[in-house]
Scaffold this motif. Structure first.
Motif, mmCIF file in Angstrom:
data_model
loop_
_atom_site.group_PDB
_atom_site.id
_atom_site.type_symbol
_atom_site.label_atom_id
_atom_site.label_comp_id
_atom_site.label_asym_id
_atom_site.label_seq_id
_atom_site.Cartn_x
_atom_site.Cartn_y
_atom_site.Cartn_z
ATOM 1 N N GLN A 113 13.371 -5.600 -15.473
ATOM 2 C CA GLN A 113 14.414 -6.193 -16.298
ATOM 3 C C GLN A 113 15.763 -6.166 -15.585
ATOM 4 N N ALA A 114 16.024 -5.106 -14.829
ATOM 5 C CA ALA A 114 17.314 -4.984 -14.143
ATOM 6 C C ALA A 114 17.443 -5.959 -12.979
ATOM 7 N N THR A 115 16.349 -6.199 -12.254
ATOM 8 C CA THR A 115 16.417 -7.060 -11.075
ATOM 9 C C THR A 115 16.120 -8.519 -11.368
ATOM 10 N N GLY A 116 15.438 -8.791 -12.481
ATOM 11 C CA GLY A 116 15.062 -10.159 -12.775
ATOM 12 C C GLY A 116 13.749 -10.594 -12.153
ATOM 13 N N TRP A 117 13.043 -9.655 -11.461
ATOM 14 C CA TRP A 117 11.741 -10.012 -10.888
ATOM 15 C C TRP A 117 10.756 -10.272 -12.025
ATOM 16 N N GLN A 118 10.150 -11.464 -12.013
ATOM 17 C CA GLN A 118 9.177 -11.820 -13.039
ATOM 18 C C GLN A 118 7.763 -11.910 -12.470
ATOM 19 N N GLU A 119 7.671 -12.013 -11.178
ATOM 20 C CA GLU A 119 6.370 -12.151 -10.514
ATOM 21 C C GLU A 119 6.411 -11.297 -9.264
ATOM 22 N N GLU A 120 5.347 -10.536 -9.020
ATOM 23 C CA GLU A 120 5.336 -9.678 -7.837
ATOM 24 C C GLU A 120 3.938 -9.603 -7.256
ATOM 25 N N VAL A 121 3.886 -9.695 -5.935
ATOM 26 C CA VAL A 121 2.647 -9.534 -5.185
ATOM 27 C C VAL A 121 2.902 -8.474 -4.123
ATOM 28 N N GLY A 122 1.941 -7.606 -3.900
ATOM 29 C CA GLY A 122 2.058 -6.586 -2.875
ATOM 30 C C GLY A 122 0.980 -6.746 -1.820
ATOM 31 N N LEU A 123 1.366 -6.710 -0.563
ATOM 32 C CA LEU A 123 0.422 -6.730 0.549
ATOM 33 C C LEU A 123 0.302 -5.309 1.088
ATOM 34 N N ILE A 124 -0.898 -4.748 0.999
ATOM 35 C CA ILE A 124 -1.162 -3.398 1.504
ATOM 36 C C ILE A 124 -1.654 -3.535 2.936
ATOM 37 N N LEU A 125 -0.909 -2.928 3.877
ATOM 38 C CA LEU A 125 -1.154 -3.173 5.296
ATOM 39 C C LEU A 125 -1.264 -1.847 6.065
ATOM 40 N N PRO A 126 -2.447 -1.233 6.101
ATOM 41 C CA PRO A 126 -2.609 -0.042 6.948
ATOM 42 C C PRO A 126 -2.523 -0.455 8.417
ATOM 43 N N VAL A 127 -1.649 0.199 9.186
ATOM 44 C CA VAL A 127 -1.479 -0.219 10.577
ATOM 45 C C VAL A 127 -1.984 0.815 11.575
ATOM 46 N N ARG A 128 -2.014 2.077 11.191
ATOM 47 C CA ARG A 128 -2.600 3.133 12.043
ATOM 48 C C ARG A 128 -2.663 4.392 11.211
ATOM 49 N N ASP A 129 -3.295 5.426 11.736
ATOM 50 C CA ASP A 129 -3.389 6.686 11.006
ATOM 51 C C ASP A 129 -1.991 7.186 10.651
ATOM 52 N N GLY A 130 -1.785 7.458 9.390
ATOM 53 C CA GLY A 130 -0.510 8.001 8.951
ATOM 54 C C GLY A 130 0.547 6.981 8.624
ATOM 55 N N LEU A 131 0.249 5.697 8.795
ATOM 56 C CA LEU A 131 1.249 4.676 8.481
ATOM 57 C C LEU A 131 0.603 3.477 7.797
ATOM 58 N N THR A 132 0.987 3.277 6.545
ATOM 59 C CA THR A 132 0.610 2.088 5.789
ATOM 60 C C THR A 132 1.884 1.371 5.383
ATOM 61 N N LEU A 133 1.906 0.073 5.548
ATOM 62 C CA LEU A 133 3.043 -0.725 5.119
ATOM 63 C C LEU A 133 2.741 -1.350 3.772
ATOM 64 N N MET A 134 3.796 -1.532 2.980
ATOM 65 C CA MET A 134 3.676 -2.269 1.733
ATOM 66 C C MET A 134 4.748 -3.349 1.732
ATOM 67 N N LEU A 135 4.311 -4.588 1.694
ATOM 68 C CA LEU A 135 5.223 -5.724 1.661
ATOM 69 C C LEU A 135 5.221 -6.302 0.254
ATOM 70 N N PHE A 136 6.352 -6.183 -0.432
ATOM 71 C CA PHE A 136 6.500 -6.724 -1.777
ATOM 72 C C PHE A 136 7.103 -8.118 -1.695
ATOM 73 N N LEU A 137 6.518 -9.054 -2.407
ATOM 74 C CA LEU A 137 7.030 -10.423 -2.496
ATOM 75 C C LEU A 137 7.307 -10.717 -3.955
ATOM 76 N N GLY A 138 8.543 -11.097 -4.263
ATOM 77 C CA GLY A 138 8.924 -11.271 -5.662
ATOM 78 C C GLY A 138 9.511 -12.631 -5.960
ATOM 79 N N ARG A 139 9.357 -13.027 -7.208
ATOM 80 C CA ARG A 139 9.977 -14.245 -7.713
ATOM 81 C C ARG A 139 10.909 -13.889 -8.857
ATOM 82 N N LEU A 140 12.034 -14.574 -8.915
ATOM 83 C CA LEU A 140 12.978 -14.359 -9.992
ATOM 84 C C LEU A 140 12.605 -15.224 -11.182
ATOM 85 N N ASP A 141 13.337 -15.052 -12.279
ATOM 86 C CA ASP A 141 12.889 -15.604 -13.555
ATOM 87 C C ASP A 141 12.861 -17.124 -13.628
#
Length: 271
Positions: A113-141
């Motif tokens: 509600q504070a940011t206005g994000w109405q749609e969100e997709v997350g890409l879970i990206l393990p890249v090596r032992d001990g490091l996983t990336l999370m890329l959030f992609l959002g759409r506004l209202d």
């Protein structure tokens, strides 16, 4: 059936992403590559460990909330973070999939509600032992919801994105990426350096600011002593004094203070 990629439109942005590998501009090039296939208003890239590590964003709306609320307090309520902790595998995931229709009311209020994000997709990206990336992609209202064809295009693009991320972060430690130009003409790296240099400028000595800056970069007492050419005991004294002057009890509180300082510090214009 997996939606085929629009390879003709993909080629220039893919070339740019490959050219940017191992450079600070790679995350931005990666996001542009994804946006060639599916349009999003916002992107946020984090490294995920005990707590999220900021890597990149292109936020232009309510950006201060990222630091003031999400990275310091509310990340533990994030349904993507909770699902990842529970073993969410690599892939493209929608908010509906990971929240299963049960979104924490407090998190909904403080983030969506504070940011206005109405749609969100997350890409879970393990890249090596001990490091996983999370890329959030959002759409506004004002933008329509994500369609099945768009989700299919993201899923088709995911192996390429994953491979590029594994190449880029194969050996190096995650670091702040080059960000879009700021209102004053500076990029995020410049602002971070300026904020470290000015933290506590009204109360700390020059040496205490140096120690604070090295603490923020993750150095321990011995490493700080070696960097500054002073004894470990002297470093501990400087740390004790700067904590006292800034009313802090730990490095975590120093980091929290710095993030707020980074957001609120005036941005000087171009020279």
């Amino acid at each position: 059936m997996t939606q085929p990629l629009a390879t003709d439109s993909l080629t220039p942005s893919l070339t740019a992403a490959v050219d940017a590998l191992h450079g600070s501009g790679f995350p931005a090039a990666l996001v542009r590559l994804i946006q060639q296939q599916v349009a999003f208003d916002c992107a946020l890239l984090l490294g995920v460990g005990q707590r999220p590590v900021y890597l990149y964003d292109n936020l232009h709306h309510q950006r201060a909330l990222l630091f003031d609320r999400y990275l310091t307090r509310h990340f533990s309520q994030d349904p993507f973070m909770q699902a990842l902790k529970d073993g969410l595998p690599a892939g493209v995931w929608t908010l509906a999939q990971v929240s299963k229709g049960r979104l924490d009311p407090e998190y909904r209020h403080h983030f969506y509600q504070a940011t206005g994000w109405q749609e969100e997709v997350g890409l879970i990206l393990p890249v090596r032992d001990g490091l996983t990336l999370m890329l959030f992609l959002g759409r506004l209202d004002k933008r329509s919801t994500l369609g099945q064809d768009e989700l299919a295009r993201l899923e088709a693009l995911f192996p390429l994105v994953h491979s590029l991320c594994r190449q880029h972060w194969r050996e190096e430690t995650p670091r702040l990426a080059q960000s879009p130009a700021r209102p004053g003409g500076n990029d995020l790296r410049v602002e971070v350096e300026q904020a470290i240099a000015s933290l506590g400028s009204e109360s700390l000595t020059r040496r205490e600011r140096q120690v604070a800056g090295l603490l923020l970069q993750g150095l321990d007492t011995e490493a700080i002593a070696q960097t500054l050419g002073i004894g470990a005991g002297t470093v501990k004294n400087h740390r004790k004094h700067l904590y006292g002057k800034l009313h802090l009890r730990s490095r975590a509180e120093l980091f929290h203070l710095f993030l707020n300082h980074l957001i609120t510090a005036p941005t000087p214009g171009p020279p």
